[in-house]
Design a protein around this motif. Structure first.
Motif, PDB file in Angstrom:
ATOM      1  N   ARG A  18       0.893  -1.211   0.127  1.00  0.00           N
ATOM      2  CA  ARG A  18      -0.134   0.117   0.109  1.00  0.00           C
ATOM      3  C   ARG A  18       0.942   1.262  -0.051  1.00  0.00           C
ATOM      4  O   ARG A  18       0.973   1.825  -0.959  1.00  0.00           O
ATOM      5  N   ASP A  19       1.505   1.616   1.073  1.00  0.00           N
ATOM      6  CA  ASP A  19       2.206   2.747   1.127  1.00  0.00           C
ATOM      7  C   ASP A  19       3.507   2.587   0.212  1.00  0.00           C
ATOM      8  O   ASP A  19       3.959   3.456  -0.437  1.00  0.00           O
ATOM      9  N   HIS A 206       4.161   4.683  12.859  1.00  0.00           N
ATOM     10  CA  HIS A 206       4.107   4.693  11.190  1.00  0.00           C
ATOM     11  C   HIS A 206       5.202   5.926  10.800  1.00  0.00           C
ATOM     12  O   HIS A 206       4.690   7.113  10.799  1.00  0.00           O
ATOM     13  N   HIS A 208       7.583   7.919   8.531  1.00  0.00           N
ATOM     14  CA  HIS A 208       8.476   8.216   6.944  1.00  0.00           C
ATOM     15  C   HIS A 208       9.686   8.600   7.224  1.00  0.00           C
ATOM     16  O   HIS A 208      10.138   9.143   8.196  1.00  0.00           O
ATOM     17  N   ASN A 242       9.526   4.544   4.116  1.00  0.00           N
ATOM     18  CA  ASN A 242       9.215   4.341   5.132  1.00  0.00           C
ATOM     19  C   ASN A 242       9.947   3.686   6.167  1.00  0.00           C
ATOM     20  O   ASN A 242      11.306   3.255   5.539  1.00  0.00           O
TER      21      ASN A 242
HETATM   22 ZN    ZN Z   1       2.530   6.579   5.187  1.00  0.00          ZN
END
Ligand code: ZN
Ligand code: KIV
Length: 522
Positions: A18-19, A206, A208, A242
């Motif tokens: 997804r990301d 989560h 980055h 990420n």
């Molecule tokens: Zn993200």
């Protein structure tokens, strides 16, 4: 009351599909997504975020299929704070043994301004959407996007609402990679201390990597009480990416003395999945990347080599085999058969269907004719090239180039285009430029070449070159890769690979995933 081992257990939530897939050009095919999901499940990932079902038919189909096929992991889909998104997400994940809906909204002042919701209106939206998600699924994750730039009081207020409405996991995203380790820990500790009901749910982190602190921030959040780390293989993801799965898993293993937490990941599967994600996403791993980079276990200087020979622990804090890296060894030659190739590729993490094997075997034989010694890295490079030639509309038939000190350099190119052979001769500023001009003459297009990268796979003048290209057309970004002992041929094959993907994307039509605005929640 949870027991000690449960308190020490950190869940690994992988969002490569997804990301990670949101990185410009990292788009994967349906089959590739299923393959990566299978590998993630096999390595022990707890939750797989399989996609963003409302974003496209392709995402919906992939999440649905992954939900149906996955044996162990929880399957999660992403949804904006909209009823339609959440319903679509549920339609896809509901097939899983353990489904999860992940819904989010941007809560910082900058993000609240976009849908033009004031604090109260946004709070109401969160209440409605989390309640709706929880009515569909008893496993709901909620994220206040840009949490690290949200006012603390407001963050506490909305987290409390989400918990009251039934969220079982609260994810705290550092969406823009802005936070620093101490701050990351303090934010989680503050939420645990202040928000009623915080002890009933799991906090997730989560991060980055815009400032290169994603892994450190994730680990700091865990030390403060978060028990789910969101991450991607190779740190794939938008902008600087990420938190990398391999980094947090190995950091927790190697420094268990100061971070006594456990994950359920089988670390020996790391190298294979890293290679596979690099191959299918078209994002090669930087040579000096921690854990999975080509140089991560290489020792160049005399002092290091000497130390290593006496005692590997002098310069290695983990062993290559801990992450599934066997020494680069001479594997096969001209006389190796199909079964041996299949078994070797399986060792390297590639499971092929019969048609794919047929194609790879032909290319393996061609390579063996040109190159005496074939190493693991050569086979991995071979696998980067399109493994679905039957469905390719554009194929290279032959290429002859004239190059050297006297210009102009020239390329004679023959291609098969939709089954018909066509040829041209073009010149250019060097053999690669002449060859690319020839492709453009046969397949006119307006795609812009954004990136052209060449690497040698192994040493020696007969080494294969791997070439990656990235092209952009009307906001659609595609990548292509290839490997060949002839750098110009590898370049042409990579260009054609990217063009085939572009044609496929054009045919599918519809919106590009990145055209769906995360911020559009009105
Ligand atoms: Zn993200
Ligand atoms: O970075 C982010 O904020 C996200 C959310 C959608 C969770 O990816």
């Amino acid at each position: 009351m949870t027991d000690k081992s449960e308190q020490d257990r950190v869940l690994i939530f992988d969002t490569t599909l997804r990301d990670g897939e949101q990185s410009p050009g990292a788009t994967m095919t349906h089959a590739e997504k299923l393959e990566i999901a299978g590998l993630l499940d096999e390595m022990g990932v707890d939750i797989i975020e399989a996609g963003f079902p409302i974003a496209s038919e392709g995402d919906f189909a992939a999440v649905t299929e992954i939900a149906k096929q996955t044996r162990n992991a929880t399957i999660c889909g992403l949804a904006r704070a909209q009823i339609g998104d959440i319903d679509r997400c549920w339609e896809a994940v509901k097939h899983a043994k353990a489904p999860r809906i992940h819904t989010f909204i941007g809560t910082s002042p900058l993000h609240r301004a976009i849908p033009n919701l004031d604090m109260d209106q946004m709070a109401e939206r969160i209440e409605q959407t989390v309640t709706h998600a929880r009515n569909l699924c008893d496993n709901v994750q909620w994220s206040p996007m840009d949490a690290t730039r949200t006012e603390e009081d407001y963050l506490c207020r909305v987290v409390e609402i989400a918990i009251k409405c039934g969220a079982t996991t609260i994810n705290i995203p550092d969406t823009v990679g802005y936070t620093a380790p101490r701050e990351s820990a303090e934010l989680i500790a503050m939420l645990i201390n202040r928000v009623p009901g915080a002890d009933e749910i799991t906090f997730a982190t989560h991060c980055h990597n815009d400032l290169g602190m994603a892994t450190a921030n994730s680990l700091a959040a865990v030390e403060a009480g978060a028990r789910q780390i969101e991450c991607t293989i190779n740190g794939l993801g938008e902008r600087a990416g990420n938190t990398a799965l391999e980094e947090v898993v190995m950091a927790l293993k190697v420094r268990n003395d100061i971070m006594p937490f456990q994950t359920g990941i089988d670390a020996t599967k790391i190298m294979n999945i890293s290679r596979r994600v690099a191959a299918v996403s078209g994002f090669p791993v930087q040579f000096n990347k921690a854990i999975v980079g080509k140089n991560a276990f290489a020792h160049e200087s005399g002092i290091h080599q000497d130390g290593m020979l006496k005692n590997a622990e002098t310069f290695e804090i983990m062993r290559p085999e801990d992450v599934g890296l066997s020494e680069t060894n001479l594997v096969m030659g001209k006389h190796s058969g199909r079964a041996a190739l299949r078994s070797k590729l399986e060792d390297l993490g590639f499971e092929l269907g019969d048609n794919q094997l047929k194609d790879v075997f032909v290319r393996f034989k061609e390579l063996a004719d040109r190159k005496k010694e074939i190493y693991d890295d050569d086979l991995i490079a071979l696998m980067r090239t399109s493994t679905d030639p039957e469905n390719d509309r554009l194929k290279l038939k032959s290429l002859k180039v004239v190059c050297g000190t006297e210009g102009p350099q020239q390329a004679d190119l023959v291609m098969e285009i939709d089954g018909e052979e066509q040829s041209t001769t073009q010149t250019g500023d060097g053999p690669v430029d002449a060859s690319f001009n020839a492709i453009k003459a046969l397949v006119p297009h307006s795609a812009r070449l954004q990136l052209y990268q060449v690497h040698a796979v192994t040493e020696g003048t007969d080494a294969q070159a791997t070439v990656s290209v990235r092209m952009e057309e009307d906001g659609r970004i595609v990548t292509g890769q290839s490997a060949n002992t002839d750098t110009v041929v590898a370049s042409v094959l990579a260009y054609i690979h990217a063009l085939n993907r572009l044609l496929m994307r054009r045919e599918k039509g519809g919106k590009d995933k990145r055209e769906i605005s995360y911020k559009d929640v009105s």
